[in-house]
Scaffold this motif. Sequence first.
Motif, short mmCIF file in Angstrom:
data_model
loop_
_atom_site.label_atom_id
_atom_site.label_comp_id
_atom_site.label_asym_id
_atom_site.label_seq_id
_atom_site.Cartn_x
_atom_site.Cartn_y
_atom_site.Cartn_z
N SER A 254 0.82 -1.22 0.00
CA SER A 254 0.00 0.00 0.00
C SER A 254 0.86 1.27 0.00
N ASP A 255 2.01 1.26 0.66
CA ASP A 255 2.84 2.47 0.63
C ASP A 255 4.14 2.28 -0.16
N GLY A 256 4.28 1.13 -0.83
CA GLY A 256 5.44 0.90 -1.69
C GLY A 256 6.67 0.37 -0.99
N THR A 257 6.59 0.21 0.36
CA THR A 257 7.77 -0.33 1.06
C THR A 257 7.48 -1.76 1.56
N CYS A 258 8.56 -2.49 1.84
CA CYS A 258 8.44 -3.92 2.19
C CYS A 258 7.70 -4.13 3.51
N ILE A 259 7.05 -5.25 3.59
CA ILE A 259 6.30 -5.61 4.80
C ILE A 259 6.97 -6.80 5.50
N ARG A 260 7.12 -6.67 6.82
CA ARG A 260 7.68 -7.76 7.62
C ARG A 260 6.82 -8.00 8.84
N ASP A 261 7.04 -9.16 9.46
CA ASP A 261 6.30 -9.55 10.65
C ASP A 261 7.23 -9.35 11.86
N TYR A 262 7.19 -8.17 12.45
CA TYR A 262 8.09 -7.85 13.57
C TYR A 262 7.53 -8.44 14.86
N ILE A 263 8.42 -9.02 15.65
CA ILE A 263 8.01 -9.64 16.92
C ILE A 263 8.96 -9.17 18.02
N HIS A 264 8.41 -8.86 19.19
CA HIS A 264 9.24 -8.40 20.31
C HIS A 264 10.17 -9.53 20.75
N VAL A 265 11.42 -9.21 20.94
CA VAL A 265 12.41 -10.25 21.26
C VAL A 265 12.05 -11.01 22.55
N MET A 266 11.35 -10.36 23.50
CA MET A 266 10.96 -11.08 24.72
C MET A 266 9.83 -12.07 24.43
N ASP A 267 8.95 -11.74 23.49
CA ASP A 267 7.93 -12.71 23.09
C ASP A 267 8.60 -13.92 22.44
N LEU A 268 9.59 -13.64 21.61
CA LEU A 268 10.32 -14.73 20.95
C LEU A 268 11.03 -15.58 22.01
N ALA A 269 11.68 -14.92 22.96
CA ALA A 269 12.40 -15.63 24.03
C ALA A 269 11.43 -16.55 24.79
N GLU A 270 10.29 -16.01 25.14
CA GLU A 270 9.32 -16.81 25.90
C GLU A 270 8.79 -17.98 25.08
N GLY A 271 8.78 -17.80 23.76
CA GLY A 271 8.38 -18.90 22.87
C GLY A 271 9.28 -20.12 23.02
N GLY B 24 6.09 -15.75 14.95
CA GLY B 24 5.86 -14.38 14.48
C GLY B 24 4.55 -13.93 15.08
N ARG B 25 4.15 -12.70 14.77
CA ARG B 25 2.86 -12.23 15.31
C ARG B 25 1.73 -12.45 14.32
N GLY B 26 2.09 -12.75 13.08
CA GLY B 26 1.06 -12.92 12.06
C GLY B 26 0.51 -11.58 11.59
N LEU B 27 1.28 -10.51 11.82
CA LEU B 27 0.84 -9.17 11.42
C LEU B 27 1.95 -8.51 10.60
N GLY B 28 1.56 -7.86 9.53
CA GLY B 28 2.55 -7.22 8.68
C GLY B 28 2.68 -5.73 8.96
N THR B 29 3.91 -5.23 8.91
CA THR B 29 4.17 -3.80 9.09
C THR B 29 5.13 -3.36 7.99
N SER B 30 4.82 -2.27 7.33
CA SER B 30 5.72 -1.80 6.27
C SER B 30 6.87 -1.00 6.90
N VAL B 31 7.90 -0.78 6.12
CA VAL B 31 9.05 0.00 6.61
C VAL B 31 8.58 1.38 7.05
N LEU B 32 7.73 2.02 6.23
CA LEU B 32 7.27 3.37 6.58
C LEU B 32 6.42 3.36 7.85
N GLU B 33 5.61 2.32 8.02
CA GLU B 33 4.79 2.22 9.25
C GLU B 33 5.68 2.05 10.49
N LEU B 34 6.74 1.26 10.33
CA LEU B 34 7.66 1.05 11.46
C LEU B 34 8.34 2.37 11.83
N VAL B 35 8.84 3.08 10.82
CA VAL B 35 9.52 4.36 11.07
C VAL B 35 8.55 5.34 11.73
#
Length: 348
Positions: free
Chosen positions: A235-252, A273-284
């Motif tokens: 939607s905004d032309g930048t890549c989408i990734r599934d970002y996950i908090h490192v403590m959630d990953l650790a607890e996994g 993962g969280r199963g949710l996508g975030t674009s680079v621009l949304e993260l910034v």
Amino acid sequence: MRVLVTGGAGFIGSHTCLALLEKGYEIIVIDSYINSHKRSLKRVVEIFTRNNIVKHIDIEVGDIRDEKVLDKLFLRYKDLGNPIKAVIHFAGRKSVKESVLNPLLYWDINVNGSITLLRVMDKYNCRTIVFSSSATIYGVSNCLPLKENAKIKPINPYGRTKVAIEQILSDTFHSHTNKWKIANLRYFNPIGAHSSGMIGESPIGIPNNIFPYITQVAAGVLDELKIFGKDWPTSDGTCIRDYIHVMDLAEGHIATLEYLNNFEKKIVNLNLGRGLGTSVLELVDTFEKVNNVKISTNFSNRRIGDCCTLIADNCLALSCLNWSPKRDLVKMCLDGWKWQLLNPDGYQ
Ligand code: UD1
């Protein structure tokens, strides 16, 4: 229960050590410190000390390719009557770029290191392993979100070593000679830091990954974030990734150990993962808003080897494990910035 954590001083390893200690596990870390910092594990212990809790981590400085070192380690705890019961295996190299330039190093450290580890584990009847795999093994996939049975098609040597290790683990499991319990955890994009700001990601040199790059731009260490491509079909032309908090990953990881304990033998692949996508621009944008900082950005060409969208189907992990990711993108940005502010030079 006594658990060996290979590569426990690294970013995900140190947060997992913290989560293990919180749950009362006794841990030993083996780490070569080639790509990690001694201080990370000291900080883990300090987090408890600050709360008047005494915790201890046994640390062995060594390389998992060194069979003698591993053998001695397993023997020591066997002789103490408190043998190593399970391994969480992080040790390995993880830079895509470096793996392209030096594939032999990657095959040697990642694959030979894992074979040596499995051989020693087998010798000492320790047959539970949680392996640090990666969503990178799916390569440039079209079907989203990605289920564990999606096509495995890594596009770089780093990814291929992860696939090779999963295959070795599968062959070991199916060898029928032993009863193994194996989990391959396929991580999506871990970011953030522990909420104390005491431990976090401390890349050596200029970061390759986006999140430490953003925190360093916000802190004025780096001038601007180069956004790799603005013409991706999103939607905004930048890549989408599934970002996950490192403590959630650790607890996994702890949830996975607990899950494996329910079986006589088991092999499982799980997307974390969280199963949710975030674009680079949304993260910034989120980072800027929640931390009230400005990130200078500039668009540049697409990075070779990048794919447009990578999102986990995490249903299997949610249904098998007593786990679900609890921290949202705001929390990831807050915790990551706190770590950067308190540790402008990382652990250096
Ligand atoms: C990368 C690795 C992956 C590894 C994972 C570990 C590559 C190609 N992939 O995943 O194998 O398992 O890290 O966390 O290196 N971006 C920018 N500017 C930057 C840096 C990144 O725009 O300076 C963008 C990228 O194009 C991408 C997103 O940010 O869309 C995330 O990049 P990154 O943090 O490097 O992670 P991945 O590439 O997803």
